[in-house]
Each structure stands twice: as C-alpha cells, then as structure tokens.
Motif scaffolding. Structure first.
Motif, PDB file in Angstrom:
ATOM      1  N   LEU B  37       0.827  -1.205   0.000  1.00 22.88           N
ATOM      2  CA  LEU B  37       0.000   0.000   0.000  1.00 22.88           C
ATOM      3  C   LEU B  37       0.862   1.256   0.000  1.00 22.88           C
ATOM      4  N   LYS B  39       3.552   1.476  -1.601  1.00 26.05           N
ATOM      5  CA  LYS B  39       4.261   1.418  -2.879  1.00 26.05           C
ATOM      6  C   LYS B  39       5.773   1.313  -2.680  1.00 26.05           C
ATOM      7  N   ARG B 169      -3.093   1.655  12.097  1.00 26.44           N
ATOM      8  CA  ARG B 169      -3.742   2.934  11.775  1.00 26.44           C
ATOM      9  C   ARG B 169      -2.756   3.952  11.233  1.00 26.44           C
ATOM     10  N   PRO B 170      -1.669   4.253  11.955  1.00 22.45           N
ATOM     11  CA  PRO B 170      -0.714   5.209  11.366  1.00 22.45           C
ATOM     12  C   PRO B 170      -0.113   4.721  10.051  1.00 22.45           C
ATOM     13  N   ILE B 172      -1.569   2.906   7.689  1.00 21.95           N
ATOM     14  CA  ILE B 172      -2.539   3.141   6.621  1.00 21.95           C
ATOM     15  C   ILE B 172      -2.637   4.631   6.304  1.00 21.95           C
ATOM     16  N   LEU B 173      -2.647   5.431   7.357  1.00 20.49           N
ATOM     17  CA  LEU B 173      -2.744   6.881   7.183  1.00 20.49           C
ATOM     18  C   LEU B 173      -1.561   7.401   6.358  1.00 20.49           C
ATOM     19  N   ALA B 175       0.361   5.720   4.331  1.00 22.94           N
ATOM     20  CA  ALA B 175       0.348   5.188   2.969  1.00 22.94           C
ATOM     21  C   ALA B 175      -0.673   5.927   2.108  1.00 22.94           C
ATOM     22  N   PHE B 176      -1.820   6.251   2.681  1.00 24.34           N
ATOM     23  CA  PHE B 176      -2.882   6.886   1.891  1.00 24.34           C
ATOM     24  C   PHE B 176      -2.590   8.364   1.660  1.00 24.34           C
ATOM     25  N   ASP B 177      -2.196   9.068   2.676  1.00 27.20           N
ATOM     26  CA  ASP B 177      -2.151  10.523   2.606  1.00 27.20           C
ATOM     27  C   ASP B 177      -1.063  11.033   3.545  1.00 27.20           C
ATOM     28  N   GLU B 179       0.827  13.633   3.712  1.00 23.82           N
ATOM     29  CA  GLU B 179       0.819  15.028   4.169  1.00 23.82           C
ATOM     30  C   GLU B 179      -0.186  15.237   5.283  1.00 23.82           C
ATOM     31  N   TYR B 180      -1.357  14.625   5.111  1.00 19.79           N
ATOM     32  CA  TYR B 180      -2.368  14.756   6.160  1.00 19.79           C
ATOM     33  C   TYR B 180      -1.867  14.091   7.436  1.00 19.79           C
ATOM     34  N   ALA B 182       1.189  13.778   8.432  1.00 17.99           N
ATOM     35  CA  ALA B 182       2.164  14.658   9.071  1.00 17.99           C
ATOM     36  C   ALA B 182       1.469  15.808   9.781  1.00 17.99           C
ATOM     37  N   GLU B 231     -12.225  -3.351  -1.200  1.00 16.77           N
ATOM     38  CA  GLU B 231     -11.843  -1.942  -1.319  1.00 16.77           C
ATOM     39  C   GLU B 231     -11.476  -1.372   0.049  1.00 16.77           C
ATOM     40  N   ARG B 232     -11.181  -2.243   1.017  1.00 12.95           N
ATOM     41  CA  ARG B 232     -10.873  -1.739   2.358  1.00 12.95           C
ATOM     42  C   ARG B 232      -9.496  -2.241   2.779  1.00 12.95           C
ATOM     43  N   ALA B 233      -8.670  -1.310   3.234  1.00 11.31           N
ATOM     44  CA  ALA B 233      -7.277  -1.648   3.527  1.00 11.31           C
ATOM     45  C   ALA B 233      -7.165  -2.749   4.593  1.00 11.31           C
TER      46      ALA B 233
END
Lengths: 264, 400
Positions: B37, B39, B169-170, B172-173, B175-177, B179-180, B182, B231-233
């Motif tokens: 996830l 990459k 949780r961190p 996934i956060l 990996a997805f986004d 900047e958010y 941080a 569709e869910r991590a």
C-alpha cells in the motif's frame, strides 16, 4: 516578578488572541528560499485567504506552518501554544493531488481517519463514531456515498470528502490548500457554505486561494505572498491595486486589477 | 500423499515445515500489505538480499568463537543486522542524495548480495565450512528443519503480527495521505522505518523456508491478490494473510508429497496461482468482470440511445442498436417501433425532461450530480418528487 517573566506573559496573551501566529518563517528546498521570513497573525474566528502567483510559496508556507515540511527558521504558535501541543486543534485539507486515488479505502473510512487521533492506536470504532462520520459527510452533501471507493468520485466530491474528514476532527483552526482548485460550481458552493458555518461557530479558517475574483466575496481577511509577505489584513484594506501589483508584478494587467478591487 | 501432507501425517519434518510455512505465509501476507500500500514493494528485495553478508559473517564469527556455525538463531541475528544496515543505506541514499529510491535499491541490493556471495565462497574454503549449507538461505532449505527452528519462526511471526496490529492505523494513514498524516502529528519517517523493520523481521524469519531471493514474492503476491477482492485496507491485510497462509500450507504440502520438490519455490507458485485466479475472476476488479461490465454497459447505452431516437422519430443506423431493440421486442424487424417500444421511448423522453429540471434546480444538486444519461430517475428521486417535477414540466402525464 522579573522583567523576563513579564515579557513572556505579554507574549502569551498576544498569542492567545490569535488562532495562528507565525514569526520569521523561512523555507527552502534548495539554495534559494521558497518562503522568506514571513510573519503572520490570524485572529481567531476569521477567514483568511492566502493569495499569490504560482510558485510564490503559498502551499509551502502552509506545510511549514503545519510541520509537514521542516522550515529553516521560524516559530509557530496556535492559540497561544506551540504547534506540537496544539495538533488536535488543527484540521488540514491537503491538495487533492497528494493522494493515491486507487487506495483501498471507502469514503466513510477516509472520514473516520479524522478520528484516529482521538481514538489512539487501538481504540475501537463505536457506532457513535460512525454516526459522527456520516453526519460530517451530510454536512458536505456526500452522505449517500459512504460505501464508495474514494477513486470512484469526481474531483469535487473527493474534495468534499476531505473537508468532511477535517470536520470530523472538530478542530478550532481549519487549514485548506486550494480547496476550490478543479472543483465544480456545486462543490464550490457547498464548501464555501461549510466554511462560513465554521466561522459562524467561532472557528478560524485559513485557505490558499487562487481565484482573485472571489477573494472579497468568500473571505474577510487576506494575506498576499510572493516568497515574502506583501500584505496582510482585512480584505478592504489589504486587497488593493497597490498590493496586487506588488504581489503579481506584471502578471496582472491594470484593467484586471481595477476590476478585482472595485470598492464595495 | 498430498492429503496426508496437508493433514500433518507425513512424518515429523514435513509437519514442522508445513506448520512453519503456514505461519510464515500469514505473517508475510499481512506485513507485506502495508509495504504494497505504501508502494515500497521493492525495498523488501533490497532488505532480503542484504541479509546474506550477515549470514556469512555470523557463521564465521560463531566458528571463530568455537561454537556451531549453523546455529539458526545466530545466523538470523547476523542476517537481521546486515539487512538493517542495508535498509538504512537505502533510506539514507534516498533522503540525502539526489538518487531515486529505485537507484538506491539497485545499488544496495547488488553490493550487499555481492559481499554475501564472496563471504560464502570464503566459508567454502574453511575446514568447518564445507557442510555449512549456507547456500540454503538463497532459496530456502527445509530438509534439516529442527523443532527449535519452527518455534523460532512461529514466535517471530507472532511478534511481527502483534506489532502490525498496533501500528496499522498510522501505517494506513501514511500510505494513503502522508501530508495529512504529518499534519496530524504522525512522524511519517518513523512510521516508514517501523514498517520496514517489520518487513525485515519477516524476511529474516522466512530465510530458512523460502530463502532470501523469493521472500519478496511471499510479501507482495498475497496483498496484490487480496486487493482484487476488497476496497478496504484492513480487509486487504486480512485476506492477504489468508492467502499467504494457504500458500504456505499448500506449497509445503505439495513439496512434501513428492521427492525433490523445493519448498520455497512451490509456495511461491501456489501464491501466484491464487493471484492468477483473483486477477481473472474477482467480481470487482477482475479481468472477466471488467469485460462483462463493459459489454453490459455498452448494451445499456445502445438501448437508451435507440429509445431516444425512436421517441424523436430519428432513423437508427447502428446495427447493434437495432439488434438490441429488436431482441427486447421494442422494434419490429423492419425498424418500426412496437407498442411497447413506443411506450418505453416516450418514457425515456419524459425522463430526459425530468432530468433537465433536476439539473437546473438548486435544491436537487445532489441528485443532479448522479445524472449520467443512463440512470433511472426513480432510483434517485421519490415518487412524490417526480410528481412535483412533472407538475413543473406540465403537459400530459405518461404512464410509467
């Protein structure tokens, strides 16, 4: 009481009145600064647009303020406290481009990310948390999309979901990076009405904004940046032909400037 | 034979290997999900190749200290240290120089692997090194697996899974986004390093069974296959764990049921088979489903266009449209609409007019966003709302 303590207290009081206070912020990606020695004071309960030409360092400034990029120098105070202690009071809506849209998350999962800080590492998601997330989605008109994968939405819908995630954080300071870039008119209306609601609730909004023609309509304060800060203050005072000329240089024709700053 | 192997009745060693491979598969599948996830799949290849010098050095050190050079715990400790060094090299090269991560991975992978091969060759010439069997770490060798080895693998896997659950949780956060993440105070660099550390642990634990060259397959194929089904991590991670576990179990079973079938490569091939099946038949993202969806969509578009053309009395030139209308009993072979065809056509026209109202009105912005030319208006608005729109349009009511 020593003089030093007096000074400290006074500084703190000043800081407490403003939602966000930045002093001497300089950020550089290479040898030349992208943002140079910018000060900013955002009063609590205000709505501030950060404007400036492309590459002027608007987004970089925001990212440095939030600690996403490390500045060369500068201090940030949020509601009178240092940034690290005030994180839970800030909600950030990044530019849409920063995200992988094929990621396996549904809309509701994205909004629930806004609760992670509150939940901690292992706190279980309860029914109330889901209800709160749905409520945030309905505030931006997206409650019918909760189960969709995030990449199946249009650009404007994705932007609204990001805003819903920020709403879920229930913060006092909302920081948005180009929330209106590449979105449809309906989304723009939805977002601005939510932002105005936030202000009506006494919260503070700071947004990078690229559309000069709507600055006066949407915001009450403006901060103009082109590497350095050019102007900051109420739109009526700071958003003038002189400051626009100073910020944009030859990029704006005089006629355009006159149209933008027709006195209200 | 295969049945006995899968039900743990094929002797002591085969049972140990099968249990170990299953546990390793679960741990690798779940941990690999976060790598996938984020990459960063190829970083695990650098990590695994960087284990080899550590294996060699640990062997030499243990022999010099007068111990048994083949002690698995010692070898794994050595491999973890050198893999950690390789990982730090990759992240330092990426951060501090202008090299991209791909170039950094290529450099670290080949240099560390080269050093490792040199060390193994040196060990071959040592008197105690002939029977070391260290080259088994390249592709895994399960022949002489001990009970203590299996326990080591099981414990390592369990610790890794507990840490993954704690950090999911961190991870996934980030990996997805990122900047958010941080902006919310997550130290993204530290979370990335922790994730790589977990991958490193799985790699080291898996050296004995699948070996360093193929461990990347066990880390990456299960999440890639799992991604087809959800569709869910969080579910991707769980399904990947399941796929990894089944691959380990089936693969070890198959290799035990016939002589001279290598365990690690067979496990990887089983995982690949699961991937291939997922790619073809999964309902959401599978190739087959995509083709069927495309064809169904094409039929709907043609039918709709045909109905609108009938309603406006325009001629239909497309053969496919005509064929579909005819098959649905909406036109006669000569192209003249039937009774049902006329009714459906005027309904289609009516709906277009209704949509027109919806798209113009401020109060229906949400519904208007769903307009795509095909969607039935009844699926978006209530009958009351449609009646209201019809009143705004005026004109004759159409039976629906």
């Amino acid at each position: 009481m020593s003089p030093l303590e007096l000074v400290d207290e006074k500084w703190n009081e000043q800081g407490a009145e403003s939602a966000l206070s930045v002093r001497g912020m300089t950020v550089s990606y290479g040898e030349s600064p992208a943002v140079f020695s910018v000060d900013a004071t955002v009063p609590a309960g205000s709505m501030t647009a950060i404007v400036g030409p492309n590459g002027a360092g608007k987004s970089t400034f925001l990212k440095a303020v939030l600690g996403i990029v490390t500045p060369l120098s500068g201090t940030v105070t949020v509601f009178g406290r240092p940034l690290a202690e005030a994180r839970e009071n800030i909600a950030y809506v990044p530019q849409r481009a920063s995200v992988d849209w094929d990621f396996p998350v549904r809309v509701i999962d994205v909004v629930l990310m806004g609760l992670y800080r509150e939940l901690g590492l292992l706190g279980r998601l309860r029914k109330a948390d889901r209800a709160r997330a749905i409520d945030c989605l309905s505030r931006v008109g997206m409650d019918g999309f909760a189960e969709r994968q995030i990449g199946q939405l249009s650009g404007g819908q994705q932007q609204r979901v990001f805003l819903a995630r920020a709403l879920a954080q229930d913060a006092d300071l909302y920081v948005l990076d180009e929330p209106f870039a590449g979105v449809d008119a309906a989304t723009e209306r939805a977002i601005i009405s939510v932002l105005k609601e936030l202000r009506a609730e006494g919260r503070t909004v700071v947004a990078v904004h690229h559309d000069l023609s709507t600055v006066a309509e949407y915001f009450d304060r403006v901060m103009m940046i082109n590497v350095r800060k050019i102007a900051e203050g109420d739109v009526g005072e700071a958003f003038t032909p002189e400051t626009l000329q100073a910020t944009y240089g030859g990029r704006l024709a005089t006629t355009q400037i006159d149209q933008l700053t027709v006195p209200a | 034979m295969l049945f006995e192997a899968l039900t743990f009745q094929l002797g002591y060693n085969a049972t140990l290997v099968t249990i170990g491979a299953t546990l390793l598969g679960v741990a690798a599948g779940i941990t690999g999900t976060f790598l996938f996830l984020r990459k960063r799949a190829l970083v695990s290849d650098a990590i695994s190749h960087a284990t080899l010098p550590g294996v060699g050095l640990a062997f030499i050190l243990m022999v010099l200290l007068g111990g048994d050079g083949r002690n698995l715990a010692g070898l794994l400790l050595g491999s973890a240290v050198s893999a950690g060094l390789g990982l730090l090299c990759v992240s330092w090269l990426t951060r501090a120089t202008r090299l991209g991560e791909d170039a950094a991975i290529g450099a670290v992978l080949s240099v560390f692997f080269g050093i490792g091969i040199v060390l193994l060759t040196v060990i071959q010439t040592m008197s105690s090194g002939r029977q070391a069997g260290l080259e088994g770490f390249l592709l895994g060798s399960t022949a002489g697996m001990l009970f203590s080895d299996a326990v080591l693998i099981a414990c390592g896997g369990a610790v890794v899974l507990a840490l993954v659950a704690w950090l999911q949780r961190p991870m996934i956060l980030v990996a997805f986004d990122p900047e958010y993440a941080a902006s919310a105070g997550v130290n993204t660099a530290r979370i990335d390093l922790a994730m790589m550390g977990l991958v490193l642990a799985v790699t080291v634990v898996g050296l004995k069974i699948v070996g360093l060259i193929l461990i990347i397959a066990l880390l990456i194929i299960p999440p890639v296959a799992a991604r087809f089904w959800t569709e869910r991590a969080g579910l991707v991670a769980l399904i990947a764990g399941g796929i990894g576990g089944v691959s380990g179990w089936l693969g070890a079973g198959i290799s035990a049921s016939a002589p001279d079938l290598p365990t690690g490569p067979i496990i990887v091939l089983v995982a690949f088979a699961v991937f291939a099946i997922s790619l073809l038949v999964s309902p959401g993202r599978g190739v087959l489903a995509a083709v069927l969806r495309y064809l169904a969509f094409q039929r709907r578009v043609h039918l709709r266009q045909g109905l609108l053309a009938l309603a406006q009395g325009q001629p239909i030139y497309e053969k496919m449209t005509l064929r579909l209308l005819q098959r649905a009993g909406l036109v006669r072979p000569d192209g003249v609409p039937t009774e049902a065809g006329r009714a459906r056509a005027s309904k289609a026209m009516r709906d277009e007019a209704r949509w027109d109202v919806v798209r113009r009105a401020e109060e229906w912005t949400g519904a208007a966003a769903l307009y795509d030319g095909l969607r039935e208006i009844e699926s978006v608005l209530t009958p009351d709302q449609i009646t209201e729109i019809d009143r705004m349009i005026g004109g004759p009511k159409v039976a629906t």
